[in-house]
Design a protein around this motif. Structure first.
Motif, PDB file in Angstrom:
ATOM      1  N   GLU A 142       0.832  -1.212   0.000  1.00 33.73           N
ATOM      2  CA  GLU A 142       0.000   0.000   0.000  1.00 33.73           C
ATOM      3  C   GLU A 142       0.863   1.256   0.000  1.00 33.73           C
ATOM      4  OE1 GLU A 142      -2.378  -0.516   3.459  1.00 33.73           O
ATOM      5  OE2 GLU A 142      -3.778  -1.926   2.508  1.00 33.73           O
ATOM      6  N   ILE A 143       1.939   1.251   0.783  1.00 26.99           N
ATOM      7  CA  ILE A 143       2.838   2.409   0.846  1.00 26.99           C
ATOM      8  C   ILE A 143       3.506   2.639  -0.503  1.00 26.99           C
ATOM      9  CG2 ILE A 143       4.964   3.298   1.883  1.00 26.99           C
ATOM     10  CD1 ILE A 143       4.190   1.699   4.432  1.00 26.99           C
ATOM     11  N   GLU A 144       3.979   1.553  -1.118  1.00 30.63           N
ATOM     12  CA  GLU A 144       4.648   1.678  -2.416  1.00 30.63           C
ATOM     13  C   GLU A 144       3.694   2.187  -3.491  1.00 30.63           C
ATOM     14  OE1 GLU A 144       8.059  -0.845  -3.641  1.00 30.63           O
ATOM     15  OE2 GLU A 144       7.081  -2.331  -2.370  1.00 30.63           O
ATOM     16  N   GLU A 145       2.479   1.651  -3.509  1.00 27.03           N
ATOM     17  CA  GLU A 145       1.517   2.079  -4.524  1.00 27.03           C
ATOM     18  C   GLU A 145       1.163   3.561  -4.364  1.00 27.03           C
ATOM     19  OE1 GLU A 145      -1.853  -0.476  -4.422  1.00 27.03           O
ATOM     20  OE2 GLU A 145      -0.838  -2.109  -5.484  1.00 27.03           O
ATOM     21  N   LYS A 146       0.995   3.992  -3.129  1.00 27.63           N
ATOM     22  CA  LYS A 146       0.683   5.402  -2.882  1.00 27.63           C
ATOM     23  C   LYS A 146       1.845   6.296  -3.324  1.00 27.63           C
ATOM     24  CE  LYS A 146      -0.747   8.620   0.764  1.00 27.63           C
ATOM     25  NZ  LYS A 146      -1.086   8.769   2.205  1.00 27.63           N
ATOM     26  N   ALA A 147       3.069   5.858  -3.017  1.00 28.79           N
ATOM     27  CA  ALA A 147       4.245   6.637  -3.397  1.00 28.79           C
ATOM     28  C   ALA A 147       4.389   6.703  -4.918  1.00 28.79           C
ATOM     29  CB  ALA A 147       5.499   6.030  -2.776  1.00 28.79           C
ATOM     30  N   MET A 148       4.158   5.583  -5.593  1.00 27.83           N
ATOM     31  CA  MET A 148       4.325   5.547  -7.048  1.00 27.83           C
ATOM     32  C   MET A 148       3.250   6.342  -7.777  1.00 27.83           C
ATOM     33  SD  MET A 148       7.107   3.966  -7.700  1.00 27.83           S
ATOM     34  CE  MET A 148       6.963   3.644  -9.454  1.00 27.83           C
TER      35      MET A 148
ATOM     36  N   MET B 240       3.861  14.090 -14.385  1.00 25.73           N
ATOM     37  CA  MET B 240       3.745  12.631 -14.473  1.00 25.73           C
ATOM     38  C   MET B 240       4.008  12.008 -13.103  1.00 25.73           C
ATOM     39  SD  MET B 240       5.759  11.875 -18.082  1.00 25.73           S
ATOM     40  CE  MET B 240       5.302  10.132 -18.131  1.00 25.73           C
ATOM     41  N   SER B 241       3.326  10.905 -12.830  1.00 24.77           N
ATOM     42  CA  SER B 241       3.563  10.181 -11.582  1.00 24.77           C
ATOM     43  C   SER B 241       4.801   9.305 -11.741  1.00 24.77           C
ATOM     44  CB  SER B 241       2.361   9.308 -11.230  1.00 24.77           C
ATOM     45  OG  SER B 241       2.249   8.237 -12.163  1.00 24.77           O
ATOM     46  N   LEU B 242       5.303   8.808 -10.627  1.00 21.35           N
ATOM     47  CA  LEU B 242       6.454   7.904 -10.685  1.00 21.35           C
ATOM     48  C   LEU B 242       6.124   6.662 -11.503  1.00 21.35           C
ATOM     49  CD1 LEU B 242       7.793   8.066  -7.015  1.00 21.35           C
ATOM     50  CD2 LEU B 242       8.886   9.015  -9.055  1.00 21.35           C
ATOM     51  N   ALA B 243       4.901   6.149 -11.358  1.00 19.88           N
ATOM     52  CA  ALA B 243       4.495   4.964 -12.123  1.00 19.88           C
ATOM     53  C   ALA B 243       4.485   5.264 -13.621  1.00 19.88           C
ATOM     54  CB  ALA B 243       3.126   4.490 -11.667  1.00 19.88           C
TER      55      ALA B 243
ATOM     56  N   PHE C 218       9.891   5.432 -19.522  1.00 19.55           N
ATOM     57  CA  PHE C 218      11.325   5.282 -19.765  1.00 19.55           C
ATOM     58  C   PHE C 218      11.801   3.832 -19.660  1.00 19.55           C
ATOM     59  CE2 PHE C 218      10.850   9.728 -18.505  1.00 19.55           C
ATOM     60  CZ  PHE C 218      11.519  10.345 -19.562  1.00 19.55           C
ATOM     61  N   HIS C 219      10.857   2.900 -19.546  1.00 15.46           N
ATOM     62  CA  HIS C 219      11.177   1.459 -19.545  1.00 15.46           C
ATOM     63  C   HIS C 219      12.270   1.100 -18.541  1.00 15.46           C
ATOM     64  CE1 HIS C 219       8.588   0.829 -22.972  1.00 15.46           C
ATOM     65  NE2 HIS C 219       9.209   1.779 -23.625  1.00 15.46           N
ATOM     66  N   ARG C 220      12.193   1.704 -17.368  1.00 11.18           N
ATOM     67  CA  ARG C 220      13.109   1.370 -16.277  1.00 11.18           C
ATOM     68  C   ARG C 220      12.287   1.309 -14.994  1.00 11.18           C
ATOM     69  NH1 ARG C 220      16.077   1.518 -20.182  1.00 11.18           N
ATOM     70  NH2 ARG C 220      18.299   2.023 -20.251  1.00 11.18           N
ATOM     71  N   ARG C 221      12.717   0.473 -14.073  1.00 11.34           N
ATOM     72  CA  ARG C 221      12.020   0.397 -12.795  1.00 11.34           C
ATOM     73  C   ARG C 221      12.580   1.430 -11.833  1.00 11.34           C
ATOM     74  NH1 ARG C 221      12.198  -2.303  -7.991  1.00 11.34           N
ATOM     75  NH2 ARG C 221      14.150  -3.362  -8.491  1.00 11.34           N
ATOM     76  N   ILE C 222      11.701   2.125 -11.112  1.00 16.90           N
ATOM     77  CA  ILE C 222      12.096   3.118 -10.113  1.00 16.90           C
ATOM     78  C   ILE C 222      12.024   2.478  -8.739  1.00 16.90           C
ATOM     79  CG2 ILE C 222      11.455   5.285  -8.999  1.00 16.90           C
ATOM     80  CD1 ILE C 222      10.390   6.244 -11.695  1.00 16.90           C
ATOM     81  N   ASP C 223      13.127   2.534  -8.028  1.00 18.89           N
ATOM     82  CA  ASP C 223      13.165   2.006  -6.664  1.00 18.89           C
ATOM     83  C   ASP C 223      13.000   3.175  -5.707  1.00 18.89           C
ATOM     84  OD1 ASP C 223      13.585   0.823  -4.257  1.00 18.89           O
ATOM     85  OD2 ASP C 223      15.508  -0.092  -4.768  1.00 18.89           O
ATOM     86  N   ILE C 224      11.843   3.249  -5.043  1.00 17.21           N
ATOM     87  CA  ILE C 224      11.575   4.410  -4.182  1.00 17.21           C
ATOM     88  C   ILE C 224      12.504   4.459  -2.977  1.00 17.21           C
ATOM     89  CG2 ILE C 224       9.182   4.661  -4.902  1.00 17.21           C
ATOM     90  CD1 ILE C 224       8.334   3.277  -2.347  1.00 17.21           C
TER      91      ILE C 224
END
Length: 378
Positions: free
Chosen positions: A91-97, A113-116, A122-128
């Motif tokens: 839930e925390i990750e989804e809210k942050a993304m 734009m949101s983090l998601a 940009f076809h890269r994963r963002i690690d919060i």
């Protein structure tokens, strides 16, 4: 202007521990879940860890224990995330993304734009966890993972519970000589969610997700592979059949009753000795004429396979989202649902139409299950 508000120390610790799946009965355990390991990974001092984890323990999100890191040495305090903690971390990750931010990539400022959305664009994963503090803008060059990813066809994973053994088998697959892993499960058993959760932990792999319910012909499938190969400045043949694809993982989701040309394509991938790793999620009722490998391929180590079963009763209760459900009601739901994450989720959401459309339950059984799922202890 949107400014990124950093996660609290407790939120960072919870998310970090949710990514370290260790059996609670293990001894010794990795240093990652010790106070020193947590402090280093999350970026806080060792002395802050006890205070940070105290609230998480009191809230029933993590559990403290004493284990050896090395046999023969003194036992130290270690921390295991609990099912309730896994749900909270997600839930925390989804809210942050979902936060709309101001970001910088390749000396260009991107706004609105949101983090998601940035992750997808940009076809890269963002690690919060790599986001440090309150910044005027987020430097994507510093936090984007190195692998090229395309998860645009993948499902959303909301809650992920009790799949440690399956995750270990998938890690073993990546290290093995096998280039194909087939994962079987009944409809709604969570094979897609399992794979999505797993690949989100891989930072250095180039990963493509292909939904076979969307790309149903060989031409469509090859078009998807071609686009991804171009993003890697390569071509399909090199990715699938040479060392060029050694850090590439392709997920084919939803293999069931497929076109004969697609069966032949998958069969051509089985006896490779080089190239991309392939994960195929399959319905356990896949017709025999659609099987693309044989027993000798398993015996030779060219293909690995695993079958996903339902969640145990404790995790089923968490997925239902009703902590006060009577034990007998839970047992009745568990007996009928067999721990299916899809069924349990629809019961939690009261999705009567979804249960009619996606299960073989009668209307009477559906009403009974929905009533049981809402019951509270007196």
């Amino acid at each position: 202007m949107t400014v990124w508000t950093p996660l609290s120390h407790a939120e960072r610790v919870l998310i970090y521990l949710s990514r370290i799946r260790v059996d609670k009965d293990s001894d010794p355990v990795p240093r990652d879940i010790t106070q020193e390991g947590i402090a280093e990974a999350v970026g806080i001092s060792r002395s802050h860890v006890p205070r940070t984890v105290k609230g998480l323990i009191e809230d029933g999100l993590i559990e403290e224990a004493k284990r050896h890191v090395r046999l023969g040495e003194k036992r130290v305090k270690v921390y295991f995330v609990l099912p309730k903690g896994l749900k909270k971390a997600r839930e925390i990750e989804e809210k942050a993304m979902s936060r709309v931010v101001r970001a910088k990539i390749q000396n260009t400022i991107v706004e609105g734009m949101s983090l998601a959305q940035l992750e997808k664009a940009f076809h890269r994963r963002i690690d919060i966890l790599r986001l440090s503090g309150e910044e005027e803008f987020i430097d994507l060059d510093a936090i984007l993972t190195s692998g090229v990813t395309d998860f645009s066809d993948s499902p959303k994973v909301s809650i992920f519970l009790d799949r440690e053994d399956a995750l270990e088998k998938m890690k073993t697959f990546l290290k093995s000589r096998a280039l194909v892993l087939a994962i079987y499960g009944a409809k709604g058993m969570g094979t897609s969610s399992l794979v999505k959760y797993f690949i989100q932990m891989l930072d250095d792999w180039n990963i493509l997700w292909i939904s076979l319910s969307k790309y149903r012909t060989l031409d469509q499938l090859m078009g998807r592979l071609t686009s991804f190969s171009k993003a890697l400045n390569s071509d399909i043949d090199k990715i699938l059949h040479t060392q060029t694809g050694s850090n590439v993982l392709v997920v084919f989701d939803g293999y069931f009753d497929v076109d004969e040309q697609i069966v032949e394509f998958f069969n051509s991938l089985v006896e490779r000795t080089e190239g991309a790793k392939i994960i195929v999620t399959c319905r356990d009722s896949t017709p025999s004429y659609n099987r693309f490998y044989r027993k000798e391929h398993l015996e030779a180590g060219l293909v690995m396979e695993m079958t996903l079963k339902g969640l145990p009763e404790e995790e089923s209760k968490i997925l239902l989202g009703n902590e006060d459900i009577p034990d007998e009601a839970l047992r009745r739901i568990f007996a009928l649902s067999r721990g299916s994450p899809m069924i349990l989720t629809m019961l939690r959401e009261g999705d009567e139409e979804g249960l009619r459309r996606n299960t073989t339950f009668t209307n009477e059984e559906i009403r009974f299950l929905l009533t049981e799922a809402r019951m509270k202890k007196s």
